[in-house]
Scaffold this motif. Sequence first.
Motif, PDB file in Angstrom:
ATOM      1  N   VAL A  11       0.855  -1.312  -0.054  1.00 27.50           N
ATOM      2  CA  VAL A  11      -0.025   0.013   0.016  1.00 27.50           C
ATOM      3  C   VAL A  11       0.871   1.270  -0.135  1.00 27.50           C
ATOM      4  O   VAL A  11       1.589   1.483   1.002  1.00 27.50           O
ATOM      5  CB  VAL A  11      -0.822  -0.007   1.173  1.00 27.50           C
ATOM      6  CG1 VAL A  11      -1.617   1.165   1.157  1.00 27.50           C
ATOM      7  CG2 VAL A  11      -1.592  -1.329   1.235  1.00 27.50           C
ATOM      8  N   ASP A  18      -5.086   8.949   3.590  1.00 34.62           N
ATOM      9  CA  ASP A  18      -5.010   9.018   5.055  1.00 34.62           C
ATOM     10  C   ASP A  18      -6.479   9.713   5.474  1.00 34.62           C
ATOM     11  O   ASP A  18      -7.110   9.458   6.537  1.00 34.62           O
ATOM     12  CB  ASP A  18      -4.009   9.609   5.703  1.00 34.62           C
ATOM     13  CG  ASP A  18      -2.721   8.900   5.466  1.00 34.62           C
ATOM     14  OD1 ASP A  18      -2.700   7.558   5.185  1.00 34.62           O
ATOM     15  OD2 ASP A  18      -1.820   9.447   5.580  1.00 34.62           O
ATOM     16  N   LEU A  21      -9.683   7.806   4.188  1.00 36.51           N
ATOM     17  CA  LEU A  21     -10.093   6.756   5.202  1.00 36.51           C
ATOM     18  C   LEU A  21     -10.532   7.227   6.591  1.00 36.51           C
ATOM     19  O   LEU A  21     -11.512   6.571   7.251  1.00 36.51           O
ATOM     20  CB  LEU A  21      -8.795   5.654   5.261  1.00 36.51           C
ATOM     21  CG  LEU A  21      -8.915   4.417   4.187  1.00 36.51           C
ATOM     22  CD1 LEU A  21     -10.055   3.638   4.529  1.00 36.51           C
ATOM     23  CD2 LEU A  21      -9.046   4.983   2.765  1.00 36.51           C
ATOM     24  N   ALA A  79      -3.836   3.104  -2.916  1.00 38.54           N
ATOM     25  CA  ALA A  79      -3.946   3.283  -1.456  1.00 38.54           C
ATOM     26  C   ALA A  79      -5.181   3.235  -0.792  1.00 38.54           C
ATOM     27  O   ALA A  79      -5.615   2.401  -0.033  1.00 38.54           O
ATOM     28  CB  ALA A  79      -3.051   4.470  -0.837  1.00 38.54           C
ATOM     29  N   ARG A  83      -6.810  -0.062   0.716  1.00 43.75           N
ATOM     30  CA  ARG A  83      -7.244   0.013   2.364  1.00 43.75           C
ATOM     31  C   ARG A  83      -8.557  -0.164   2.656  1.00 43.75           C
ATOM     32  O   ARG A  83      -9.143  -0.646   3.703  1.00 43.75           O
ATOM     33  CB  ARG A  83      -6.701   1.523   2.893  1.00 43.75           C
ATOM     34  CG  ARG A  83      -5.142   1.460   3.123  1.00 43.75           C
ATOM     35  CD  ARG A  83      -4.606   3.147   3.265  1.00 43.75           C
ATOM     36  NE  ARG A  83      -5.193   3.450   4.641  1.00 43.75           N
ATOM     37  CZ  ARG A  83      -4.779   4.564   5.041  1.00 43.75           C
ATOM     38  NH1 ARG A  83      -4.041   5.686   4.529  1.00 43.75           N
ATOM     39  NH2 ARG A  83      -5.208   5.029   6.354  1.00 43.75           N
ATOM     40  N   CYS A  84      -9.440   0.406   1.599  1.00 42.34           N
ATOM     41  CA  CYS A  84     -10.981  -0.071   2.092  1.00 42.34           C
ATOM     42  C   CYS A  84     -11.022  -1.537   1.826  1.00 42.34           C
ATOM     43  O   CYS A  84     -11.699  -2.056   2.587  1.00 42.34           O
ATOM     44  CB  CYS A  84     -11.570   0.716   0.869  1.00 42.34           C
ATOM     45  SG  CYS A  84     -12.016   2.433   0.863  1.00 42.34           S
TER      46      CYS A  84
END
Length: 242
Positions: A11, A18, A21, A79, A83-84
């Motif tokens: 990632v 950042d 999310l 990313a 991240r999801c």
Amino acid sequence: MTVTGAGPLDVPHSALADTVLERLTAVYAGAADPAKAAVMRAYMKDVAPFLGLPTPERRALSRTVLAGTPRPDEADCTAVALRCWALPQREYHYFAVDYLRRHAGRCSSAFLPVAHRLITTISWWDTVDLLAAHVVGALVAADPRLTATMDQWIADENLWVARTALLHQLRYKDRTDAERLFAYCLRQSGHPDFFVRKAIGWCLREYAKTDPEAVRAFLARERGRFAPLTVREALKNIGTAG
């Protein structure tokens, strides 16, 4: 040019991810509805837990999350998506798919392994189909060298990868490579899984909106190789093929 999905995917650092999310998890979790979540999870065959956010409400919340954020670059898209996908609830995956659909044009052919990871992780039609038509399809259209990878994917043992190859031209209309489309359909004509057989019929039906005679002629020659489900799906809008 071929691109595979093998190997680990890091990632990348992304200040935008950042921010997104942090906002996303707070806003979505704050609107969770456990009763609706149970219904949604059952409807989607328990593929993942849900927060219980119906699509219109979820997309309204997403607009709040993204308000004032800049356009992402490819690293940001990677990313946000990865991240999801690392979060358990399905609505976070839906957010990632919507985000990628909106910003697919910001991504190069190097994004294809990321798409492969998403397609082969927590796989179900609700995410795979949109990634196939709107993300993978956009990447291949922008870099036709990626057709070599689609030629590999259509033979993949993972049914969702094969389904993606079938569906990646779904929105191409008169830009469809009909010879490749028909070859892919024949390549998977004997597949035992419902989702592949359905996808063959769907992509033929969609191309029939552009060239119904070509689809009729193809099925007139080859319909005996396809399951009845596939043929019914393909002919929904153009009638019988002889």
